[in-house]
Enzyme design. Sequence first.
Site, short mmCIF file in Angstrom:
data_model
loop_
_atom_site.label_atom_id
_atom_site.label_comp_id
_atom_site.label_asym_id
_atom_site.label_seq_id
_atom_site.Cartn_x
_atom_site.Cartn_y
_atom_site.Cartn_z
CE1 TYR A 1 55.99 82.54 125.03
CE2 TYR A 1 54.16 81.18 124.24
CZ TYR A 1 55.25 81.96 123.85
OH TYR A 1 55.47 82.54 122.52
CB CYS A 2 53.61 85.84 127.02
SG CYS A 2 53.19 87.23 126.57
CG LEU A 3 50.65 89.35 129.13
CD1 LEU A 3 49.45 89.95 129.19
CD2 LEU A 3 51.98 90.13 129.52
#
Length: 614
Positions: free
Chosen positions: A350-352
């Site tokens: 998720y995300c980074l």
Amino acid sequence: MATLPLTLEPMPERAARLATLTSGTHSPRGIGPGHAQSGCRGEGRPHPMLSRDALDRAAHAGVAALTGGLSPASVALAFMDWALHMAVAPGRMLELSTEAVLASTQIAQGAMRECVDRPKHGHVPEDPRFTDDAWTTWPFHAYRDGFLRLQHWWESASTAIPGVERHHEELVRFLVRQWLDACSPSNFVATNPEVQRAAWSSGGTSFVTGALHWLADLRDLVHGRSDDEHAYPSEWLPGKQVAITPGKVIWRNELCELLQYAPTTPTVAKEPILIVPSWIMKYYILDLQPHDSLIRYLVDAGYTVYTISWRNPREAFRDVGLEAYLQEGILAALAQVRERDAQPVHVVGYCLGGTLLAIAAAALFRDGRGDEVKTMTLLAAQTDFTEPGELGLFIDASELAALDALMWRQGYLDGSQMSAAFQLLKARDLIWSRMMSEYLLGRRSQPNDLIAWNADTTRLPYRMHSEYLTSLFLNNDLAEGHYCVDGRPVALSDIEAPMFVVGTERDHVSPWRSVYKLHLLTHNELTFLLTAGGHNAGIVSQPGHPDRYYRCATRAAGEPYRGRQEFLSANEPVDGSWWPKWNQWLRDHSGGEVVGREIANSLEDAPGTYVFER
């Protein structure tokens, strides 16, 4: 609260050992000379304590502290670029002048006509600041229409100037928008009919209540509270009201904990799921209350679920870099999952966390270990950073020099400093609308689980964040084949596992058009899903959530590239949450079922210890 096992070293020693993982590897200025021949960028990194470097950084840090991490030089260069090119564009200036005169004339004529006739103004703009019916009455609709015309004119004036660098044009447009949002008639008592009505109906107590809210916020701002003094909202305490999916901490090192969740079904999918959240957020964004917990949804759907809970680092972790997060974070956790389940793993980032997961997967396939990955799912995660959206406004050499100096002095980037940048991206909603509601109307925002989680901020180690911003955002090393793991470059095209990639329509952090670019960097089977919502709310989109829909399409391995507009045109929106669609995709890519097993050899109950570090 549970305590750390006595077997762990004190934090400075642990941080120093983690830092050794990054010596000579990827850094804000690239990796050491010995790796340059392998296709990695850089000429090594000067030691931050060299006298000249320390003096320069101290000066930059002093300026950055006064400007909140923004670079005055970057802003000045953007406006100078815009102004100088405007000065040598007489045709454009004439066009804008004509538009300004016409707009002023129309505003004046409309105001005079409405002053005489006073009819009800029928058209209501879509701008959420002006949706109340009172904005359609005299004189408030004149304030509104005049402001909207001015806003439109300035947006036009800040764009389409021949010769202006694209980044400078976007920065000027962004800064002009901040100024305009601050001047909106909705922000002032004399020009806001909602505020006046609330004051009249309450006998002025709305102003008194708003003033008390302002004084309370000012007191917190002036005096501040240390991380240790900060208290969770009692109604959203992790382990009590949120992050309550039953599970155990099964492994812990200096950087993260690994949580495993207890099965709730007699049988589970043969391959487990490992979730890698971003280190700029607490993991329980995916385990809020039971009804909107993605982790609980997966457990109840019949999967063995693991997730990483990252540590909230302090100054002692200043030299811990991305290599440590890769080796001691994702790859170490994956090894633990494989040791317990002896199966390839459905990995989810998720995300980074998704960006780093993509790097890890590319390294595994490069090294002949691709059989450890069954599938890969990326949630709102970028791998190509040429179009990072408005977050890219804060990413240029000057901005990063200021931010790097600020982090160098502190040893980390504080959560409040990071959240300030995100608030600027949505200042209209997160700053001005909130101030109008709380200070002029006297209404405190009611917290919910997502708001409470958002306030539970984290810190980022100096070296890791500098590496991430410079290597990935500024230099785009991953997409260009310059990013190295163990001294050798990795390529996303090496990944052969099926992918499920999720973008969200209103994402200011990972714009979906940027997320979609993974199609250009891979040739494997890739399912792309675009869902309603933003970076967080679009992912936390449980079944039954109102106003949710998605589009989805699959590119088979080796198929030609289809553009973003073609994706939108060819795929009609489907009402509902995207979670069931993903669940079906995971089932289709799983190898059957096995009997669910109880968790063995645990350290403590979930949510563990690191989630409470403030």
